[in-house]
Design a protein around this motif. Structure first.
Motif, short mmCIF file in Angstrom:
data_model
loop_
_atom_site.label_atom_id
_atom_site.label_comp_id
_atom_site.label_asym_id
_atom_site.label_seq_id
_atom_site.Cartn_x
_atom_site.Cartn_y
_atom_site.Cartn_z
N ILE A 184 0.85 -1.19 0.00
CA ILE A 184 0.00 0.00 0.00
C ILE A 184 0.89 1.24 0.00
CG2 ILE A 184 -1.70 1.34 1.30
CD1 ILE A 184 -2.83 -1.23 2.38
N GLY A 185 0.61 2.16 -0.91
CA GLY A 185 1.29 3.44 -0.92
C GLY A 185 0.42 4.51 -0.29
N ILE A 197 -4.54 6.97 -0.79
CA ILE A 197 -4.09 5.60 -0.52
C ILE A 197 -4.11 4.82 -1.83
CG2 ILE A 197 -4.52 3.49 0.79
CD1 ILE A 197 -5.96 5.14 2.87
N GLN A 198 -3.02 4.14 -2.13
CA GLN A 198 -2.87 3.41 -3.39
C GLN A 198 -2.59 1.94 -3.08
OE1 GLN A 198 0.48 5.65 -4.63
NE2 GLN A 198 -0.69 7.46 -5.24
N PHE A 199 -3.46 1.08 -3.58
CA PHE A 199 -3.30 -0.36 -3.43
C PHE A 199 -2.69 -0.92 -4.71
CE2 PHE A 199 -6.53 0.85 -0.48
CZ PHE A 199 -6.44 -0.03 0.59
N ALA A 200 -1.55 -1.57 -4.58
CA ALA A 200 -0.89 -2.17 -5.74
C ALA A 200 -1.34 -3.63 -5.87
CB ALA A 200 0.63 -2.10 -5.60
N ILE A 213 -5.80 0.05 -7.15
CA ILE A 213 -6.94 0.83 -6.69
C ILE A 213 -6.46 2.05 -5.91
CG2 ILE A 213 -9.02 0.79 -5.24
CD1 ILE A 213 -9.19 -2.21 -5.78
N THR A 214 -7.09 3.20 -6.17
CA THR A 214 -6.72 4.44 -5.49
C THR A 214 -7.92 5.00 -4.74
OG1 THR A 214 -5.07 4.97 -7.18
CG2 THR A 214 -5.83 6.78 -5.79
N MET A 215 -7.69 5.43 -3.51
CA MET A 215 -8.70 6.09 -2.70
C MET A 215 -8.16 7.48 -2.35
SD MET A 215 -9.69 2.91 -0.19
CE MET A 215 -9.97 1.26 -0.87
N ILE A 239 -9.88 2.91 -10.42
CA ILE A 239 -8.94 1.93 -10.95
C ILE A 239 -8.37 2.54 -12.22
CG2 ILE A 239 -8.63 -0.40 -11.85
CD1 ILE A 239 -10.99 -1.28 -10.17
N GLY A 240 -7.07 2.78 -12.23
CA GLY A 240 -6.50 3.63 -13.26
C GLY A 240 -7.01 5.03 -13.03
N SER A 241 -7.64 5.62 -14.01
CA SER A 241 -8.25 6.95 -13.84
C SER A 241 -9.78 6.88 -13.87
CB SER A 241 -7.76 7.90 -14.94
OG SER A 241 -8.08 7.37 -16.23
#
Length: 283
Positions: A184-185, A197-200, A213-215, A239-241
């Motif tokens: 997680i970034g 928050i970025q889930f790889a 996934i980005t929150m 997801i992406g943009s």
């Protein structure tokens, strides 16, 4: 001639053997340079209780592996009373290995600032550095804290952080799915006080295709000790943009301790069913 090793590839091995590398010094000393740039600094005024963020603070550490000390320089630091410091030098701060971490600390480090008649008093300096690689990129863990003139307490780190470990998802029927080695970034914007928050390669249930996934736009606060707390009632992940409103995220709450790691909980609705997701990721 002193050996200056600019590459961080050798850093972890050097840190792990740091306690046994101690000779009489001289030209044969081995040193490793660490540039830690573009950090934020949270400056807490212990008299008024106010806190303010400074962006663009840079640290350079020259670690003398042989002699178990580090020379630290700081640029871009200023404090709320209007004082702007040029490059600050803290020479020969004792260093030691603490498991995988390098810890450089001093209760009263020496301060050197060219052109200042009255030098600021630094106390309780603790710098922690952890060598890490993700996807072939060097992304060290780094925090530093110190006080200035017995009034201002400073905590400093990078706005971009990475946490790794296991993500656990509990389905409505009580069954549990675990995603090991998850990454997680976290991107903390200390100007807007919003977190992304970025889930790889996220997978919340068995058979779910791995998705990035980005929150976004999650408000946060931070303590003078570097613990960020955040929560939001609902958000639409992307997801992406592309936004995905059919898979809403609700009841998101978490903390990120810049010295220890991430604790995160939220509900992800897949179809009509709510799935409870938990991430407890130590640094």
């Amino acid at each position: 001639m002193k050996k200056i090793l600019g590459s961080a590839i050798v850093a972890l091995a050097a840190c792990m053997t740091l306690s046994s590398c101690n000779n009489n010094g001289g030209d044969s000393d081995t040193t490793i340079q660490y540039p830690i740039t573009n950090c934020f600094a949270l400056v807490h005024d212990t008299q008024s209780g106010a806190g303010s963020f400074i962006q663009g603070v840079n640290y350079t550490m020259l670690l003398n592996v042989s002699q178990s000390y580090a020379d630290i320089s700081i640029t871009g630091l200023n404090i709320p009373d209007g004082q702007r410091y040029p490059s600050i030098s803290l020479p020969e701060v004792p260093a030691k290995a603490d498991k995988a971490w390098l810890v450089v600390s001093s209760a009263r480090p020496t301060v050197d600032i060219t052109g200042f008649g009255s030098l600021p008093v630094f106390r309780d300096l603790v710098l922690r550095l952890l060598d890490r690689y993700y996807g072939g990129a060097y992304v060290p863990g780094f925090t530093v804290s110190y006080s200035i003139d017995d009034r201002y307490r400073v905590f400093s780190a990078r706005e971009g952080q990475i946490a790794s470990g296991t993500i656990q998802t509990t389905a409505p029927d009580g069954s549990v799915f675990e995603k090991e080695d998850a990454v997680i970034g976290l991107a903390f914007d200390t100007k807007t006080m919003m977190l992304e928050i970025q889930f790889a390669g996220a997978q919340f249930i068995q058979g779910m295709p791995a998705q990035n996934i980005t929150m976004s736009k999650i408000p946060f606060t931070m303590t003078p000790e570097g613990v960020a707390s955040f929560s939001i009632a609902s958000l639409t992940p992307t997801i992406g943009s592309t936004p995905y409103p059919n898979y809403p995220i609700t009841d998101l709450v978490g903390t990120y301790d810049f010295n220890r790691g991430l604790d995160l909980n939220f509900v992800c609705t897949l179809g009509p069913a709510p799935y409870h997701v938990k991430a407890d990721m130590k640094y």
